[in-house]
Design a protein around this motif. Structure first.
Motif, mmCIF file in Angstrom:
data_model
loop_
_atom_site.group_PDB
_atom_site.id
_atom_site.type_symbol
_atom_site.label_atom_id
_atom_site.label_comp_id
_atom_site.label_asym_id
_atom_site.label_seq_id
_atom_site.Cartn_x
_atom_site.Cartn_y
_atom_site.Cartn_z
ATOM 1 N N PRO A 123 28.372 30.434 22.352
ATOM 2 C CA PRO A 123 27.453 31.426 21.828
ATOM 3 C C PRO A 123 26.641 31.579 22.404
ATOM 4 N N HIS A 124 25.506 33.120 22.210
ATOM 5 C CA HIS A 124 24.539 32.905 22.983
ATOM 6 C C HIS A 124 24.228 33.021 24.649
ATOM 7 N N LEU A 125 25.411 33.324 24.863
ATOM 8 C CA LEU A 125 25.213 33.144 26.817
ATOM 9 C C LEU A 125 25.813 34.225 27.483
ATOM 10 N N CYS A 126 25.666 34.691 28.657
ATOM 11 C CA CYS A 126 25.984 35.638 29.193
ATOM 12 C C CYS A 126 26.085 35.071 30.455
ATOM 13 N N LEU A 127 27.420 36.273 31.235
ATOM 14 C CA LEU A 127 27.893 35.409 32.422
ATOM 15 C C LEU A 127 27.082 36.299 33.863
ATOM 16 N N SER A 128 27.281 35.741 34.566
ATOM 17 C CA SER A 128 25.867 36.476 35.581
ATOM 18 C C SER A 128 26.569 38.126 35.528
ATOM 19 N N TRP A 129 25.926 38.895 37.002
ATOM 20 C CA TRP A 129 25.694 40.210 37.258
ATOM 21 C C TRP A 129 27.099 40.198 38.260
ATOM 22 N N HIS A 130 28.381 39.893 38.275
ATOM 23 C CA HIS A 130 29.377 39.881 39.206
ATOM 24 C C HIS A 130 30.825 40.767 39.570
ATOM 25 N N HIS A 131 31.486 40.598 40.624
ATOM 26 C CA HIS A 131 32.853 41.875 40.958
ATOM 27 C C HIS A 131 33.498 40.606 41.455
ATOM 28 N N ASP A 132 34.739 40.755 40.605
ATOM 29 C CA ASP A 132 35.814 39.789 40.965
ATOM 30 C C ASP A 132 36.551 40.676 42.092
ATOM 31 N N ALA A 133 37.654 39.200 42.558
ATOM 32 C CA ALA A 133 38.546 40.516 43.928
ATOM 33 C C ALA A 133 39.877 41.371 43.335
ATOM 34 N N THR A 134 39.984 41.239 42.330
ATOM 35 C CA THR A 134 41.083 41.521 41.845
ATOM 36 C C THR A 134 40.903 41.767 40.127
ATOM 37 N N ASP A 135 41.516 43.301 39.634
ATOM 38 C CA ASP A 135 41.207 43.491 38.423
ATOM 39 C C ASP A 135 42.364 42.685 37.135
ATOM 40 N N ARG A 136 41.868 42.704 35.639
ATOM 41 C CA ARG A 136 41.946 41.772 34.673
ATOM 42 C C ARG A 136 42.630 42.383 34.127
ATOM 43 N N LEU A 137 43.561 42.456 32.896
ATOM 44 C CA LEU A 137 44.034 41.940 31.774
ATOM 45 C C LEU A 137 43.206 41.258 30.900
ATOM 46 N N HIS A 138 42.638 41.819 29.780
ATOM 47 C CA HIS A 138 42.052 41.044 29.101
ATOM 48 C C HIS A 138 42.678 41.299 27.610
ATOM 49 N N TYR A 139 42.735 39.929 26.407
ATOM 50 C CA TYR A 139 43.415 39.928 25.485
ATOM 51 C C TYR A 139 42.398 39.182 24.079
ATOM 52 N N PRO A 140 41.959 39.703 24.027
ATOM 53 C CA PRO A 140 40.845 38.806 22.943
ATOM 54 C C PRO A 140 41.827 37.461 21.912
ATOM 55 N N ILE A 141 41.190 36.531 22.119
ATOM 56 C CA ILE A 141 42.588 35.807 21.188
ATOM 57 C C ILE A 141 41.344 35.656 20.388
ATOM 58 N N LYS A 142 40.246 35.631 20.338
ATOM 59 C CA LYS A 142 38.811 35.091 19.110
ATOM 60 C C LYS A 142 38.116 35.675 19.525
#
Length: 196
Positions: A123-142
């Motif tokens: 809670p209350h956190l943010c990731l840095s502004w970045h880019h990845d070397a690969t694309d991603r699939l996201h599946y929120p489990i929570k």
């Protein structure tokens, strides 16, 4: 949408399975990084942390140093043995004979995958502004209201138990404005976003 594409894949309740693995002490979160690997490399199938973080940067041994102007900065050395996404071909032992194995087999049958990880954002956190070397699939489990992903100028709350291809080669972030952990299953895809 330019950077998010919903996918038609099975949608099991992985959160219950995840809690069961935690309760049995088969998996756990580390205090220094909020990731757990679902798959690993040959000889390290029992290590659910072998592929967390960067594949080439050794954040565990990062230290403070100075740049050319004498300013304090974090120095992150390169790993001695660099891994590659396509090295991650083996399901980690704790996930065998679970819904995670079923999901792993389905994803592997449809895509060329690298690491598959559970990623927690407190809670209350943010990731840095970045880019990845690969694309991603996201599946929120929570997830819950206040959990947002931003890619370039697109903003999205990804609903629980839905699959999304995310074009994370573009600059992006995620933040958790809620009061609970946000946990996504994240699959590194070793192919172009347009082909997903």
């Amino acid at each position: 949408m330019k950077y998010f594409k919903q996918l038609d894949l099975s949608t099991p309740d992985l959160y219950k399975e995840f809690e069961n693995l935690l309760d049995k002490n088969l998996i756990h979160w580390r205090t220094d990084i909020a990731q757990i690997c679902i798959n690993g490399v040959k000889g390290h199938e029992d290590n659910i942390f072998y592929g967390v973080g960067s594949l080439d940067l050794d954040w565990i041994n990062a230290y403070y140093g100075q740049d050319e102007q004498g300013n304090s900065k974090v120095i992150v050395p390169k790993k001695e043995h660099m891994l590659h996404e396509d090295d991650f071909r083996y399901l980690c032992t704790p996930f065998k004979n679970t819904l995670f194995e079923d999901m792993y087999n389905e994803i592997e049958s449809k895509y060329t995958v690298g690491r598959i990880r559970l990623m927690k954002l407190a809670p209350h956190l943010c990731l840095s502004w970045h880019h990845d070397a690969t694309d991603r699939l996201h599946y929120p489990i929570k997830t819950q209201d206040g959990c947002i992903m931003v890619i370039e100028d697109e903003v999205m709350h990804i609903p629980e138990q839905t699959w999304w291809a995310t074009n994370t080669r573009y600059t992006h972030t995620a933040f958790n404005g809620s009061r609970e952990d946000r946990i996504h299953l994240v699959v590194n895809i070793v192919e172009e976003y347009e082909n997903i």
